[in-house]
Design a protein around this motif. Structure first.
Motif, short mmCIF file in Angstrom:
data_model
loop_
_atom_site.label_atom_id
_atom_site.label_comp_id
_atom_site.label_asym_id
_atom_site.label_seq_id
_atom_site.Cartn_x
_atom_site.Cartn_y
_atom_site.Cartn_z
N PHE A 84 6.30 10.55 -8.75
CA PHE A 84 4.89 10.49 -8.38
C PHE A 84 4.04 10.93 -9.56
N GLY A 85 2.85 10.39 -9.63
CA GLY A 85 1.90 10.77 -10.66
C GLY A 85 0.57 11.15 -10.04
N TYR A 86 -0.08 12.13 -10.66
CA TYR A 86 -1.40 12.60 -10.21
C TYR A 86 -2.38 12.46 -11.35
N LEU A 87 -3.54 11.89 -11.06
CA LEU A 87 -4.62 11.77 -12.03
C LEU A 87 -5.92 12.09 -11.31
N ARG A 88 -6.56 13.18 -11.71
CA ARG A 88 -7.72 13.63 -10.95
C ARG A 88 -8.87 12.63 -11.04
N HIS A 89 -9.66 12.64 -9.98
CA HIS A 89 -10.70 11.62 -9.82
C HIS A 89 -11.59 11.48 -11.05
N GLU B 95 0.81 -1.23 0.00
CA GLU B 95 0.00 0.00 0.00
C GLU B 95 0.84 1.27 0.00
N TRP B 96 2.16 1.15 0.12
CA TRP B 96 3.00 2.34 0.19
C TRP B 96 2.81 3.28 -1.00
N PRO B 97 2.72 2.78 -2.24
CA PRO B 97 2.55 3.73 -3.35
C PRO B 97 1.34 4.64 -3.18
N LEU B 98 0.26 4.12 -2.61
CA LEU B 98 -0.95 4.92 -2.42
C LEU B 98 -0.91 5.72 -1.13
N VAL B 99 -0.39 5.10 -0.06
CA VAL B 99 -0.32 5.79 1.23
C VAL B 99 0.61 7.00 1.14
N LEU B 100 1.80 6.79 0.56
CA LEU B 100 2.74 7.90 0.40
C LEU B 100 2.22 8.90 -0.62
N GLY B 101 1.52 8.43 -1.63
CA GLY B 101 0.93 9.33 -2.61
C GLY B 101 -0.08 10.27 -1.97
N GLY C 238 -6.52 9.64 -2.99
CA GLY C 238 -6.94 8.80 -4.09
C GLY C 238 -6.60 9.31 -5.47
N GLN C 239 -5.69 10.28 -5.56
CA GLN C 239 -5.34 10.85 -6.86
C GLN C 239 -3.84 10.85 -7.15
N THR C 240 -3.02 10.49 -6.16
CA THR C 240 -1.57 10.54 -6.32
C THR C 240 -0.98 9.20 -5.97
N VAL C 241 0.00 8.77 -6.77
CA VAL C 241 0.66 7.50 -6.54
C VAL C 241 2.16 7.70 -6.68
N VAL C 242 2.92 6.97 -5.86
CA VAL C 242 4.39 7.00 -5.94
C VAL C 242 4.84 5.74 -6.65
N ALA C 243 5.58 5.92 -7.75
CA ALA C 243 6.00 4.76 -8.54
C ALA C 243 6.94 5.19 -9.65
#
Length: 405
Positions: free
Chosen positions: A240-245, A71-77, A90-95
């Motif tokens: 990190f990447g951001y994609l709006r809901h 869950e780190w990619p979403l938690v840190l995002g 729910g819009q940012t992910v670390v990867a």
């Protein structure tokens, strides 16, 4: 008051001064002026990595995945979104790397605008951004509309208004220009692009952790950025990447890996994207490389991005003061915005032959950043840099520039 006394006074009044002690010392460095390229490591980061290797990885072994690593990619995002990006959960992910996430998001964006054949970008954006879009254009049969930007400034809304039309699928620009430090007017450029029906993708590499960002409020569609500059994630730290809901159901990223599947461990036939931002993942997350982000986001949350920005502007104002007093008489030109509303976190100085000064600067313990053909970027990171450090570094630059005049 002398310039040295002014630096001492600014340091004495600095509300963030104590944060400098949180970073590992570099005894051979007199002045580190490259925080906009690679941030310094925290003492807490060294402790976290040691704990992770000995206790989490060494102690729990593969059980660590079910302990929370997955869950780190979403938690840190989500944490990064809250602390630095103005993004709801729910819009940012670390990867991945910035390049890979740029490709994923740009490909998804142009595919989500079928029938539109043009992508708008500028001539002085960071090479990765330009190269990725050149490759996508070749893959998808698209046209690139190049906006000519001044290397001393950056992209302006009026230029975007002239470039976009009903054939534009995507526009891609940097929030802070990597060369000049120009701070783009994101809300206005978004408004112009959206009126034409285009999606917007922003590169935040030189702003995340330095300049306040409000992705949700500004109506940004997609964004990417790195974590090794002002976020102090270390060499090659994940992006990190951001994609709006509102776009997550309609944009489909092209690198379909097992971590983006709705049920990764079913190992079944056929790809079914996970719901929400998890679909932006592809392969196994770089867990070890994410460890520093825990310490760095704690630090930034404690300091506050607005306080960081206030000191950043003070630091770059002081750089401009020293440049005008010491370096302008030696033929050095400032090629960054003087207006703080249009300036990011670094100042670029230009003079023919600056490349010859790199070795003697490093030998003297001064580390700026060089960008061809003849620019020195001065990037003092607010949480790790003092005004006296800036003074001492530019004093050495002045002496070397005089010697090599």
């Amino acid at each position: 008051m002398s310039l040295a006394d002014r630096a001492a006074a600014l340091d004495a009044a600095d509300p963030l001064a104590a944060f400098r002690d949180r970073f590992l010392p570099a005894p051979s460095v007199v002045s580190y002026l490259d925080g906009n390229s690679l941030g310094r490591p925290l003492e807490a980061t060294a402790r976290l990595i040691d704990d992770f290797v000995r206790d989490q990885w060494g102690g729990r072994l593969i059980q660590g995945w079910t302990d929370g690593w997955l869950e780190w990619p979403l938690v840190l995002g989500d944490r990064l979104g809250a602390v630095a990006l103005g993004a709801a959960p729910g819009q940012t992910v670390v990867a991945d790397s910035t390049t890979v996430l740029l490709y994923k998001l740009a490909r998804a964006a142009v595919d989500a605008r079928p029938g539109r054949r043009t992508v708008v970008l500028d001539t002085d954006n960071f090479p990765t951004d330009r190269y990725v879009l050149e490759g996508i254009a070749a893959e998808r049969g698209l046209l690139l509309h190049w906006v000519e930007t001044d290397q001393a400034t950056g992209i302006r809304p009026d230029q975007v208004a002239e470039a976009v039309d009903e054939d534009t699928a995507l526009v891609l620009f940097s929030h802070v220009a990597y060369r000049s430090g120009w701070l783009a007017d994101v809300p206005e450029i978004n408004r112009i692009a959206h009126e034409a029906g285009a999606l917007t993708l922003w590169d935040l590499c030189h702003s995340a952790g330095s300049v306040p960002v409000q992705l949700d409020e500004w109506g940004v569609d997609l964004a990417v950025g790195c974590s090794y500059k002002y976020l102090n994630g270390g060499p090659g730290a994940p992006a990190f990447g951001y994609l709006r809901h509102s776009l997550q159901d309609s944009l489909k990223q092209p690198i379909q890996g097992w971590m983006g599947h709705r049920a990764s461990f079913e190992m079944g036939h056929g790809y079914e994207a996970a719901p929400g931002i998890r679909a932006l993942l592809s392969g196994t997350p770089p867990i070890l490389a994410m460890v520093p982000m825990h310490a760095n986001l704690d630090l930034l949350a404690e300091a506050g991005i607005d306080a960081v920005r206030a000191k950043s502007l003070q630091l770059t104002d002081y750089v401009l003061e020293l440049a005008d007093e010491w370096l302008a008489p030696l033929g050095v030109e400032v090629v960054s915005p003087r207006d703080p509303a249009r300036r990011g976190g670094h100042i670029t100085l230009r003079r023919a032959g600056f490349e010859q000064l790199l070795a003697p600067l490093w030998e003297s313990g001064v580390i700026p950043d060089y960008r061809r053909p003849d620019g020195l970027r001065i990037g003092p990171a607010p949480l790790s840099t003092s005004f006296t450090e800036v003074h001492d570094g530019l004093a050495i630059l002045r002496d070397l520039a005089e010697k090599h005049r």
